[in-house]
Design a protein around this motif. Structure first.
Motif, short mmCIF file in Angstrom:
data_model
loop_
_atom_site.label_atom_id
_atom_site.label_comp_id
_atom_site.label_asym_id
_atom_site.label_seq_id
_atom_site.Cartn_x
_atom_site.Cartn_y
_atom_site.Cartn_z
N VAL A 1 14.61 -44.85 -2.80
CA VAL A 1 15.15 -43.50 -2.87
C VAL A 1 14.16 -42.52 -2.26
N PHE A 2 14.65 -41.67 -1.37
CA PHE A 2 13.81 -40.63 -0.77
C PHE A 2 13.96 -39.34 -1.55
N GLN A 3 12.85 -38.82 -2.08
CA GLN A 3 12.86 -37.55 -2.80
C GLN A 3 12.19 -36.49 -1.93
N PRO A 4 12.98 -35.60 -1.31
CA PRO A 4 12.37 -34.56 -0.45
C PRO A 4 11.61 -33.54 -1.27
N MET A 5 10.40 -33.20 -0.81
CA MET A 5 9.57 -32.19 -1.49
C MET A 5 9.23 -31.10 -0.47
N PRO A 6 10.15 -30.16 -0.22
CA PRO A 6 9.88 -29.10 0.75
C PRO A 6 8.77 -28.17 0.27
N ALA B 1 8.03 -27.20 -5.91
CA ALA B 1 9.41 -26.67 -5.88
C ALA B 1 10.43 -27.79 -5.72
N GLY B 2 10.06 -28.85 -5.02
CA GLY B 2 10.99 -29.94 -4.77
C GLY B 2 11.38 -30.71 -6.02
N LEU B 3 10.70 -30.47 -7.14
CA LEU B 3 11.10 -31.09 -8.39
C LEU B 3 12.32 -30.41 -8.99
N SER B 4 12.71 -29.28 -8.42
CA SER B 4 13.88 -28.55 -8.89
C SER B 4 15.14 -29.14 -8.28
N LEU B 5 16.13 -29.45 -9.11
CA LEU B 5 17.40 -30.00 -8.62
C LEU B 5 18.10 -28.99 -7.70
N ALA B 6 17.99 -27.71 -8.01
CA ALA B 6 18.61 -26.69 -7.17
C ALA B 6 18.00 -26.68 -5.76
#
Length: 207
Positions: free
Chosen positions: A102-107, A116-121
């Motif tokens: 799974v790729f979790q983007p962390m902008p 901020a990327g830990l936020s679902l929104a």
């Protein structure tokens, strides 16, 4: 990703990845059925990518989990579309079974905390805005990760899909030039007959 510092029992052949030998990945392997690699390739708490050796270890870890059907969450930070394409290229080089890696983007966004990327929104917003990258219609992988030589004799990583090809230059300092042989299309729609890959960069191409 660190070495344990003492003898580590060998894992079964099906799980063996030479670059993980003697590291915490091997030492803890009997106790894990999945992993969350919070600093995969580009840590969100740093302004710099991990060095090539550590990136190679993390790629091997993702490959191990993915090919054996175990969940591996790759959390990776980026500041722009170029960095995001590089991260997705690396992801596509080693991902084996759909849904297990799974790729979790962390902008890293202006005026926002680095986590901020830990936020679902924020994730939903990025998936919507970066759909051409995050939902690249490459089809199915038709070869494993390959190491090939470009014209300068440097190693470039490649993996072919039914609808395109993914390349990455894993070097920290040396650029690479690739003649593609025929015209291909980049994610942004640009038609190209060759690709110049800066150090530690990747590209997604369509036939």
């Amino acid at each position: 990703d660190r070495f344990v510092g003492h003898s580590v029992p060998a894992v079964a052949e099906v799980f063996r990845e030479p670059e993980l030998s003697g590291r915490q990945w091997d030492y803890l392997h009997p106790f894990m059925d999945g992993a969350w690699c919070e600093d995969w390739l580009y840590p969100y708490w740093s302004d710099y990518a991990n060095p090539m050796g550590q990136r190679s270890v993390q790629l091997a870890a993702g490959k191990r989990f993915s090919k054996n059907g175990m969940t591996f969450i790759a959390t990776a930070a980026y500041h722009n579309d170029g960095e995001l394409e590089t991260l997705l290229a690396y992801f596509l080089l080693v991902s084996q079974k759909q849904g297990t890696m799974v790729f979790q983007p962390m902008p890293i966004l202006p005026n926002m905390p680095k986590e901020a990327g830990l936020s679902l929104a924020v994730l939903k917003q990025q998936v919507k805005e970066k759909a051409s990258l995050l939902q690249a219609p490459l089809g199915w992988a038709i070869e494993p990760l390959m190491h090939i030589l470009c014209e300068e004799g440097r190693v470039v990583l490649r993996r072919r899909y039914t609808n395109g090809v993914v390349y990455a230059n894993p070097e920290d300092k040396s650029p690479a030039h690739l003649n593609l042989g025929s015209s291909m299309q980049r994610v942004n729609g640009e038609k190209v007959g060759y690709i110049d890959l800066p150090p530690n960069s990747g590209v997604i191409l369509y036939y």
